[in-house]
Each structure stands twice: as C-alpha cells, then as structure tokens.
Design a protein around this motif. Structure first.
Motif: not given
Length: 408
Positions: A150-179
């Motif tokens: 999961l990563k921002p559509v615009a970014g650089s330097g691996s900022v905000g890029v994360r491997l999500c292994a569970t649906m809970a991680e997907v939801a939490a990281h998405a909410r964090s980035l979109l905040a």
C-alpha cells in the motif's frame, strides 16, 4: 548568451548542491527558486543565489521566469526534486528551452496513471487498484490477495510504502495515509517477489543496472546499492530491455530516468518508473565505477548541450547507509575513525549531528549517513562498505540509559 540556470526547488539529500556546483563549473549562474530557500543549507553555505516564490503556483512561476528571461537571460530550467520536475519542464517549454515532455512526466509521477498506461501497452501486469478510502483498500486487497503493498500514488523515497499482511493492517495503513490532506489517493498492489534492481537510463540509453538492498519488512527502506549489479550478461540485457520498453511506453525518452524492478523466476516485474535521476547517491556510484557524471550530463542537456556518457573505466562501487538501532535520543557516535580506515573508502559522512531525537519512519529519512566505496572488484567494494558500516556505533538512549548499539 544567457547565463542563468534556474532550479525549481531542490533535492534535500545532497544532489541539489551538486547541481548548483556543476552549473557554476560549466559557466552558468545557478538560481534556486523556492518557497523557502533557507530549508536548503547549501544555499547559504555556497552563496547560491535564491529567489523566494510560491512554487506551488505555476502562474507565479511563469511570471517570474519571464521576467528573468527578459532582464537577464535564462539558459535552462530544471529541478533536482522529483516533485517539481514536471513544473520545471512546463516552464522550460514556455521559453522553448530543452526539457522532458511535461505531460508525460506528470502522468508518470502519478503511480496509478503509470500502472494503467503500462497495462495498456502490455509492458507488465502487476495487479493493482487505485483507492480513496479504507473500505475500498480492503476490497482491493481481497481481490488481489494478501499480502499487498500500500502506497501513495504520488511520493518518493519509500515514504508511506508498507507491506500489509492482514486486512486490519490494510485498513489501518490506508486510514493513516489518507488522514494527510495532501494524499488524495492510494495504490494497492500485489507483492512482487525477487531481488530488487534499478536501471539507470540517460536520454533513452541504458547506463547500467544497480543492485538494491532493502531493510526489514514491512517497510522498504533502501539500505545499500551495488553498481554495476552482479548479473549475467543475459539477465542484465533482459532487465535493461524491459526498463527501456517501460519508459518508451510512458513517453519518457529525454534525460535521466530511474526504473525500479524486481527479478523473479518468471522474469522482471516493474516496481515503478521515476522521471528523474536516481536518489540514494546512485549517480555517484555510477561516476565512481564508470567515470560517467550523470549530474553534469543532466545540466548540460538542460542548457542545450550534448553530453558525453561514454564509460572511461570499468570498476565497481557500493554504498551502505547508516541507520539508528532504535528510537530515542541519539547522543553520541563511535567508530568513525575505524570506519575511515576501511580500504577503498571514497566517502563517509553523517547527514545530521547528535544530540537528536530519533523517531524512525520506515523511509529514507531514517538514514543518518553512509559509507561509499569503489574498487576493482565488486567483492572488494562491498566488503569495504560493510566494514565501514559495521565499525560505526550510534549511542541511542532508547530507555534513558544511553546503551551502546551497533548500527542496524
């Protein structure tokens, strides 16, 4: 003859300073146009002329650039910041100056648009989805299959890029980035397996392939690079051809390009195309190993000259980044003298100074410094870089005790 070379904002990791120094060496006056020039220490340290302006407003920049062109003459316009390459290209086109296709650069800077265009060209079909809320992120992950990146559509330097292994991680990281109000959309992608490489391209010509070393998951922090990558000729040629097909499909044939990919059992798979020079001091690895100065070549191209990018030597170079072992107060560094004794060492530096509060983010900002080497063989270059890296110890008071820890 116009002597001004305009830079719209700057890279913060060292390349920006090198661009300005190169412009001077070629007989041009570098002028940094920035919303806040003081955020780049080299501007004051090197007495680089700067103009404060709202770099987010293209009309403001167009007016300023026209005034400079009329009053002093502008030889070229570029940027060492990925976030402003498209802006610089538009401004250069306005004055009839050399530069990349601004529309193609802007499209490439949006990772979702980039993926769609490569799909349409049949270059690579990594499963992905563009989303704008956490619910859609989870639905996309269900369709793609875990784990996902999961990563921002615009970014650089691996900022905000994360491997999500569970649906809970997907939801939490998405909410964090979109905040973050500046993050309009995210990209959910399938995980691509295999060793990671990058292809350094200049003006539609492959300069070489870099081997990239990453830190621990779930993040994708680049911890080191080797150039040229230790690949058989057939594998290197396959990777290079794949990267060129991708950049050409995106309409990117001008100047420097940095293509990141992974080589799996079924061949190369694209991570992303970057319409700029590589970061992570890869241009310096290229210079040390081959004698090709990609920064000088980029500056020359921006002012209408024809750069020479022919290798003058065949050596090997490596870089290893220095990172803190823990969060907390970094209050001292040990082992610098021992590290400086490593053979083949070309550059050892710390980017910041202690004391400093450390809060690791899982991106390039976690790096505190690097050791860069070059040698007649890759084995020697890598061994020397690792020797220097392991010699350095950061003292970090993670629990208030200031315990000694070796750099991770």
């Amino acid at each position: 003859m116009p002597r001004l070379l305009l830079f719209i904002e700057s890279n913060t990791s060292g390349t920006g300073r090198l661009f300005a120094q190169t412009a001077r060496a070629l007989g041009f006056q570098p002028v940094l146009i920035s919303r806040q020039p003081s955020r780049y220490p080299y501007v004051a340290e090197d007495a680089v002329r700067s103009i404060e302006a709202n770099t987010a407003d293209l009309n403001v920049l167009r007016s300023l650039v026209r005034q400079l062109a009329l009053s002093e003459g502008v030889a070229g316009i570029t940027s060492s910041s990925e976030y402003f390459i498209a802006t610089a290209a538009r401004l250069a086109a306005d004055l009839g100056l050399p530069g990349p296709d601004a529309v193609a650069v802007a499209a490439c800077r949006n990772k979702a648009t980039q993926r769609r265009r490569l799909d349409e060209a049949g270059i690579d079909r990594v499963r992905h989805a563009e989303i704008t809320d956490a619910v859609d992120a989870v639905q996309a992950a269900i369709g793609i299959g875990l784990p996902v990146v999961l990563k921002p559509v615009a970014g650089s330097g691996s900022v905000g890029v994360r491997l999500c292994a569970t649906m809970a991680e997907v939801a939490a990281h998405a909410r964090s980035l979109l905040a973050d109000p500046t993050c309009g959309a995210l990209l959910v992608e399938e995980v691509v397996r295999g060793d990671e490489y990058s292809v350094e391209i200049f003006h539609d010509t492959v300069i070489g392939v870099t081997r990239k070393h990453l830190g621990a998951l779930p993040h994708f922090v680049e911890m080191g690079h080797d150039f040229p990558a230790p690949l058989a000729t057939a594998a290197a040629d396959r990777i290079a051809g794949f990267a060129l097909a991708a950049t050409r499909a995106l309409g990117l044939t001008w100047g420097p390009l940095h293509v990141e990919l992974r080589l799996g059992e079924d061949g190369p798979h694209l991570m992303e195309v970057n319409p700029r020079l590589a970061g992570g001091f890869i241009p310096e690895l290229v210079r040390q190993a081959t004698g090709i100065d990609l920064i000088r070549a980029t500056v020359e191209l921006a002012v209408g000259r024809t750069p020479v990018v022919t290798p003058i030597r065949q050596e090997h170079a490596a870089i290893r980044f220095l990172t803190p072992p823990d969060d907390g107060l970094w209050f001292a560094t040990e082992g610098l003298e021992a590290a400086r004794g490593a053979p083949f060492l070309r550059d050892l530096r710390l980017y910041r100074a202690s004391p400093l509060l450390i809060a690791r983010r899982g991106d390039f900002q976690d790096r505190l410094g690097h050791a860069l080497t070059s040698a007649p063989t890759l084995e020697a270059a890598v061994a020397a870089a690792e020797l220097a890296r392991c010699a350095i110890r950061f003292r970090v008071a993670a629990d208030g005790t200031g315990t000694l820890a070796t750099v991770a």
